[in-house]
Scaffold this active site. Structure first.
Site, PDB file in Angstrom:
ATOM      1  N   LYS A 174       0.818  -1.220   0.000  1.00  0.00           N
ATOM      2  CA  LYS A 174       0.000   0.000   0.000  1.00  0.00           C
ATOM      3  C   LYS A 174       0.854   1.274   0.000  1.00  0.00           C
ATOM      4  CE  LYS A 174      -3.997  -2.189   2.188  1.00  0.00           C
ATOM      5  NZ  LYS A 174      -5.005  -2.097   3.259  1.00  0.00           N
ATOM      6  N   ASN A 204      -2.171   0.313   6.724  1.00  0.00           N
ATOM      7  CA  ASN A 204      -1.619  -0.912   7.313  1.00  0.00           C
ATOM      8  C   ASN A 204      -0.667  -1.652   6.370  1.00  0.00           C
ATOM      9  OD1 ASN A 204      -3.569  -1.819   5.570  1.00  0.00           O
ATOM     10  ND2 ASN A 204      -4.724  -3.004   7.078  1.00  0.00           N
ATOM     11  N   ARG A 231       2.426  -6.183   9.096  1.00  0.00           N
ATOM     12  CA  ARG A 231       1.697  -5.042   9.684  1.00  0.00           C
ATOM     13  C   ARG A 231       2.211  -4.720  11.084  1.00  0.00           C
ATOM     14  NH1 ARG A 231      -4.172  -7.091   7.589  1.00  0.00           N
ATOM     15  NH2 ARG A 231      -4.239  -5.960   5.608  1.00  0.00           N
ATOM     16  N   HIS A 243      -2.152  -5.392   1.679  1.00  0.00           N
ATOM     17  CA  HIS A 243      -3.423  -6.115   1.564  1.00  0.00           C
ATOM     18  C   HIS A 243      -3.125  -7.544   1.148  1.00  0.00           C
ATOM     19  CE1 HIS A 243      -7.509  -7.164   0.290  1.00  0.00           C
ATOM     20  NE2 HIS A 243      -6.924  -7.718  -0.767  1.00  0.00           N
ATOM     21  N   THR A 245      -5.469  -6.991  10.919  1.00  0.00           N
ATOM     22  CA  THR A 245      -5.794  -5.789  10.136  1.00  0.00           C
ATOM     23  C   THR A 245      -5.244  -4.515  10.766  1.00  0.00           C
ATOM     24  OG1 THR A 245      -7.828  -6.851   9.385  1.00  0.00           O
ATOM     25  CG2 THR A 245      -7.715  -4.459   9.149  1.00  0.00           C
ATOM     26  N   ARG A 289      -1.835 -14.465   4.828  1.00  0.00           N
ATOM     27  CA  ARG A 289      -2.577 -13.739   5.880  1.00  0.00           C
ATOM     28  C   ARG A 289      -1.819 -13.791   7.205  1.00  0.00           C
ATOM     29  NH1 ARG A 289      -7.228 -10.645   4.712  1.00  0.00           N
ATOM     30  NH2 ARG A 289      -8.274 -11.431   6.570  1.00  0.00           N
TER      31      ARG A 289
END
Ligand code: CMP
Length: 140
Positions: free
Chosen positions: A10, A113, A103, A116, A92, A86
């Site tokens: 991101k 964060n 993260r 994705h 999150t 994940r």
């Protein structure tokens, strides 16, 4: 089972110079980078990508954060790709994410964060189709 998933580095991570750091963590965990590109989401693209969040209180902030800034998008492949990515990415909210996760180590907050990761094979297919086209999505 060999699976494909989608990751997005991101804007907050790209702008702080963490592209290499994040790709290195992904490679170290045994993912093959099938396709990767640098791009800028238009508002329309961000709205389509995050349509399931429409109406949520954070939606507008999320669309503003993701639009008009550089991101890196990747199709990743390995055994059990969705679940393992994940795990590597972490919770999150970076404030909750464990140290050692992407993260937990790099994320600034919400929505910033840093990365994705698709939450299911079905989502991966939809997201790959939006960012890389139908043809690539057929392989998921
Ligand atoms: P992502 O995995 O890309 O999926 C949806 C995104 O919305 C999430 O990461 C965050 O960037 C953002 N998000 C989720 N929950 C919140 C929240 N409570 N406030 C702000 N942004 C959020």
């Amino acid at each position: 089972m060999i699976e494909r998933t989608l990751a997005i580095i991101k804007p907050d991570a790209v702008e702080r110079g963490f592209i290499g750091n994040i790709i290195s963590r992904i490679e170290r965990k045994g993912f093959r980078i099938v396709k990767m590109k640098s791009m800028v989401f238009s508002r329309e693209c961000a709205e389509r990508f995050y349509e399931e969040h429409k109406g949520k209180p954070f939606y507008e902030g999320l669309i503003n954060f993701m639009s008009g800034r550089q991101v890196i998008v990747m199709i990743l492949e390995r055994e059990n790709a969705v679940k393992i990515l994940r795990k590597l990415v972490g919770s999150t909210d970076p404030a909750e994410a464990a140290p050692g996760t992407i993260r937990g180590d790099i994320g600034l907050g919400l929505p910033a964060n840093s990365i994705h990761a698709s939450d299911s094979v079905h989502s991966a297919s939809r997201e790959i189709s939006i960012l890389f086209g139908e043809e690539e999505a057929k392989h998921t």
